[in-house]
Design a protein around this motif. Structure first.
Motif, short mmCIF file in Angstrom:
data_model
loop_
_atom_site.label_atom_id
_atom_site.label_comp_id
_atom_site.label_asym_id
_atom_site.label_seq_id
_atom_site.Cartn_x
_atom_site.Cartn_y
_atom_site.Cartn_z
N GLY A 260 42.19 50.32 28.11
CA GLY A 260 41.46 50.17 29.36
C GLY A 260 41.12 48.73 29.66
O GLY A 260 41.24 48.28 30.81
N GLU A 261 40.71 47.97 28.66
CA GLU A 261 40.37 46.57 28.87
C GLU A 261 41.60 45.76 29.27
O GLU A 261 41.53 44.88 30.15
N GLU A 262 42.75 46.05 28.65
CA GLU A 262 43.98 45.33 28.99
C GLU A 262 44.41 45.64 30.41
O GLU A 262 44.78 44.74 31.17
N ARG A 263 44.34 46.90 30.80
CA ARG A 263 44.72 47.30 32.17
C ARG A 263 43.71 46.75 33.18
O ARG A 263 44.08 46.37 34.28
N GLU A 264 42.45 46.72 32.79
CA GLU A 264 41.42 46.16 33.66
C GLU A 264 41.69 44.68 33.92
O GLU A 264 41.65 44.21 35.07
N SER A 265 41.97 43.93 32.87
CA SER A 265 42.29 42.51 33.02
C SER A 265 43.50 42.32 33.93
O SER A 265 43.54 41.39 34.75
N HIS A 266 44.49 43.18 33.78
CA HIS A 266 45.71 43.10 34.59
C HIS A 266 45.39 43.23 36.08
O HIS A 266 45.86 42.43 36.90
N TYR A 267 44.57 44.22 36.43
CA TYR A 267 44.29 44.46 37.85
C TYR A 267 43.26 43.48 38.42
O TYR A 267 43.31 43.16 39.60
N VAL A 268 42.35 43.01 37.57
CA VAL A 268 41.43 41.97 38.03
C VAL A 268 42.20 40.69 38.35
O VAL A 268 41.91 40.00 39.33
N ALA A 269 43.19 40.38 37.53
CA ALA A 269 44.00 39.18 37.76
C ALA A 269 44.67 39.22 39.13
O ALA A 269 44.87 38.18 39.77
N GLN A 270 45.01 40.40 39.60
CA GLN A 270 45.64 40.53 40.91
C GLN A 270 44.68 40.23 42.06
O GLN A 270 45.10 40.04 43.20
N LEU A 271 43.38 40.21 41.75
CA LEU A 271 42.37 39.93 42.78
C LEU A 271 41.92 38.47 42.78
O LEU A 271 41.09 38.08 43.60
N ARG A 272 42.48 37.67 41.87
CA ARG A 272 42.00 36.30 41.73
C ARG A 272 42.32 35.42 42.93
O ARG A 272 41.59 34.46 43.20
N ASP A 273 43.38 35.71 43.64
CA ASP A 273 43.69 34.90 44.82
C ASP A 273 42.53 34.90 45.81
O ASP A 273 42.24 33.88 46.44
N ARG A 274 41.86 36.04 45.91
CA ARG A 274 40.76 36.16 46.87
C ARG A 274 39.39 35.93 46.22
O ARG A 274 38.50 35.36 46.84
N TYR A 275 39.23 36.38 44.96
CA TYR A 275 37.91 36.35 44.34
C TYR A 275 37.83 35.48 43.09
O TYR A 275 36.81 35.49 42.41
N GLY A 276 38.89 34.74 42.80
CA GLY A 276 38.90 33.93 41.59
C GLY A 276 37.79 32.91 41.52
O GLY A 276 37.18 32.70 40.46
N GLU A 277 37.49 32.28 42.64
CA GLU A 277 36.42 31.27 42.65
C GLU A 277 35.08 31.89 42.29
O GLU A 277 34.30 31.33 41.50
N ALA A 278 34.79 33.08 42.85
CA ALA A 278 33.53 33.75 42.55
C ALA A 278 33.46 34.18 41.09
O ALA A 278 32.41 34.06 40.44
#
Length: 301
Positions: A260-278
């Motif tokens: 779950g943690e590995e899959r979570e990291s994978h999908y969070v990484a896909q949101l970094r373009d928009r939310y990476g700074e936050a």
């Protein structure tokens, strides 16, 4: 309404984790995908304790009494998350229903609420203004991922404590709320992910072999929560404890948390373009707060 606000500000909750599939499968806040790591439970508690200490000092400077929340042990205060895989903890606390009851009792007996209630109307208004600035201070609004917004008063001893820990309270509020609400975007993807689904199915099959028929840890947890108001009864708590032990054992045997943690990291990484700074700001300010908290309070044991 004011009493509820004060209660939330002054009482540190016993963290017992998420209890349904709508919450993060592993953590309350997205894991780090950059250089900075997420704070441990122990470190987050130390920051929370330091904030209580700072608020108390500020309130006393303004002529009011203030009691810090009783510090539970580190073991009692741990975060479970969606996946419980600590068999020893489950064997001792089940899903934490008795800890939650203890927390509710502490909230009801909070001496700060009783103290405020005893004050005259004029002094009560002054108390509220000292604590969070009262009703006339600026309010910050943050748009959160998935839609909607959250608002917060920015004043008084609460704002002062956040400034001493995090630097800019507004910057911290924005980063914290964005990071903490990203789960509305990534959790559905994790739950639909074939690797996580396979691990969750393996967990369910393991539970069946132990005599329990639940499709996922959320369903297992909900079954225990439905009986939590009777957890003081030995038989009810024993049933919760046995269920939690089976849950944790199966989660450990199927590597459900790590997957779950590995899959979570994978999908969070896909949101970094928009939310990476936050996300980066959230982690940076957390570590700044920890560095400052370590000079204020000791760790829980």
């Amino acid at each position: 309404m004011r009493k509820a606000v004060i209660s939330l500000l002054l009482v540190s909750a016993i963290i017992t984790g998420c209890d349904s599939a709508k919450d993060s499968p592993t953590k309350a806040v997205p894991p780090s995908t950059g250089a900075a790591r997420q704070l441990t439970d122990a470190e987050q508690l130390r920051v929370s304790d330091a904030q209580q200490r700072l608020i108390g000092a500020c309130m006393r400077r303004q002529g009011f009494e203030f009691w810090e929340t009783a510090r539970l042990s580190l073991e009692e205060s741990r975060t479970l998350g969606y996946v419980l895989d600590d068999v020893a903890w489950a064997r001792k606390y089940g899903y934490g229903s008795r800890l939650q009851a203890q927390d509710a009792a502490a909230r009801a007996a909070n001496p700060n609420l009783a103290y405020r209630k005893r004050l005259s109307e004029q002094r009560r208004q002054a108390y509220d203004e000292a604590l969070d600035g009262g009703l006339d201070v600026p309010v910050m609004t943050v748009e959160i991922p998935g839609g909607g917004s959250v608002r917060k008063q920015m004043g008084g001893c609460v704002a002062e404590s956040e400034k001493k820990l995090y630097g800019d309270p507004r910057e911290w509020f924005r980063a914290e709320k964005i990071a903490g609400n990203l789960r509305a975007l990534y959790v559905p993807r994790v739950l639909a992910d074939h690797r996580f689904s396979a691990a969750q199915n393996a967990w369910s099959q393991c539970m069946k072999r132990s005599g329990y028929d639940y499709k996922d840890p959320g369903a297992s947890r909900q079954a225990a929560i439905a009986q939590s108001d009777r957890a003081a009864q030995p038989k009810v708590f024993e049933a919760e404890r046995k269920l939690a032990v089976a849950d944790a054992t199966c989660a450990k045997d199927t590597d459900l948390r790590s997957i779950g943690e590995e899959r979570e990291s994978h999908y969070v990484a896909q949101l970094r373009d928009r939310y990476g700074e936050a996300l980066d700001t959230y982690l940076r300010l957390q570590h700044r707060a920890l560095d400052r908290a370590e000079r204020i309070v000791g760790p829980r044991t």
